[in-house]
Scaffold this active site. Structure first.
Site, PDB file in Angstrom:
ATOM      1  N   HIS A   1       0.834  -1.200   0.000  1.00 53.20           N
ATOM      2  CA  HIS A   1       0.000   0.000   0.000  1.00 53.20           C
ATOM      3  C   HIS A   1       0.863   1.242   0.000  1.00 53.20           C
ATOM      4  O   HIS A   1       2.034   1.213   0.374  1.00 53.20           O
ATOM      5  CB  HIS A   1      -0.980   0.000   1.178  1.00 53.20           C
ATOM      6  N   CYS A   2       0.255   2.323  -0.491  1.00 52.06           N
ATOM      7  CA  CYS A   2       0.892   3.633  -0.414  1.00 52.06           C
ATOM      8  C   CYS A   2       0.011   4.481   0.489  1.00 52.06           C
ATOM      9  O   CYS A   2      -0.711   3.946   1.335  1.00 52.06           O
ATOM     10  CB  CYS A   2       1.073   4.230  -1.805  1.00 52.06           C
ATOM     11  N   ILE A   3      -0.007   5.760   0.317  1.00 56.24           N
ATOM     12  CA  ILE A   3      -0.737   6.640   1.212  1.00 56.24           C
ATOM     13  C   ILE A   3      -2.246   6.422   1.139  1.00 56.24           C
ATOM     14  O   ILE A   3      -2.926   6.463   2.155  1.00 56.24           O
ATOM     15  CB  ILE A   3      -0.386   8.115   0.922  1.00 56.24           C
TER      16      ILE A   3
ATOM     17  N   VAL B   1      -6.156   3.592   4.634  1.00 50.52           N
ATOM     18  CA  VAL B   1      -5.608   2.429   3.920  1.00 50.52           C
ATOM     19  C   VAL B   1      -4.709   1.543   4.788  1.00 50.52           C
ATOM     20  O   VAL B   1      -4.738   0.328   4.628  1.00 50.52           O
ATOM     21  CB  VAL B   1      -4.905   2.843   2.602  1.00 50.52           C
TER      22      VAL B   1
ATOM     23  N   ARG C   1      -3.778   3.929  -1.388  1.00 46.51           N
ATOM     24  CA  ARG C   1      -4.177   2.809  -2.238  1.00 46.51           C
ATOM     25  C   ARG C   1      -3.613   1.470  -1.806  1.00 46.51           C
ATOM     26  O   ARG C   1      -2.487   1.384  -1.334  1.00 46.51           O
ATOM     27  CB  ARG C   1      -3.673   3.056  -3.673  1.00 46.51           C
TER      28      ARG C   1
END
Length: 109
Positions: free
Chosen positions: A25-27, A69, A29
């Site tokens: 995951h990123c910030i 997320v 998504r």
């Protein structure tokens, strides 16, 4: 866990845990590498409460969740029994034949 049901539905609609090569995951998504994107139910995911939208970019199937997320990622990892990783380095994709050189360069930037 507040996101257990959302995680179950996400894993189910990306084609099941057997269709997932990896997830990070990123910030905002969840970034899936899927074995077969054709098995994913994009429209179901887009219309799911807790999912903002779905995008496909750079060989990744991206489920946009928003600021929570990390919590959803944790639930998805538990649901699917996946290995955990919170970020992806460019080297992770260096041997991925599904991704063009241009896509890898864009991901690196």
């Amino acid at each position: 866990m507040a996101y257990k049901e959302l995680a179950r539905k996400i894993v189910e609609n990306v084609g099941g845990k057997e269709n997932v090569r990896s997830v990070v995951h990123c910030i905002t998504r969840l970034r899936f590498k899927l074995k077969d994107e054709g098995k994913a139910n994009t429209e179901v995911l887009k219309n799911m409460d807790g999912v903002v939208t779905v995008m496909k970019s750079g060989g990744q199937y991206q489920v946009v969740i928003g600021n929570h997320v990390p919590d959803v990622f944790e639930a998805v990892v538990k649901e699917g029994g996946f290995e955990t990783s919170t970020s992806q380095s460019p080297e992770d994709d260096s041997n991925d034949s599904d991704q063009s050189l241009l896509s890898r360069a864009i991901d690196t930037i």
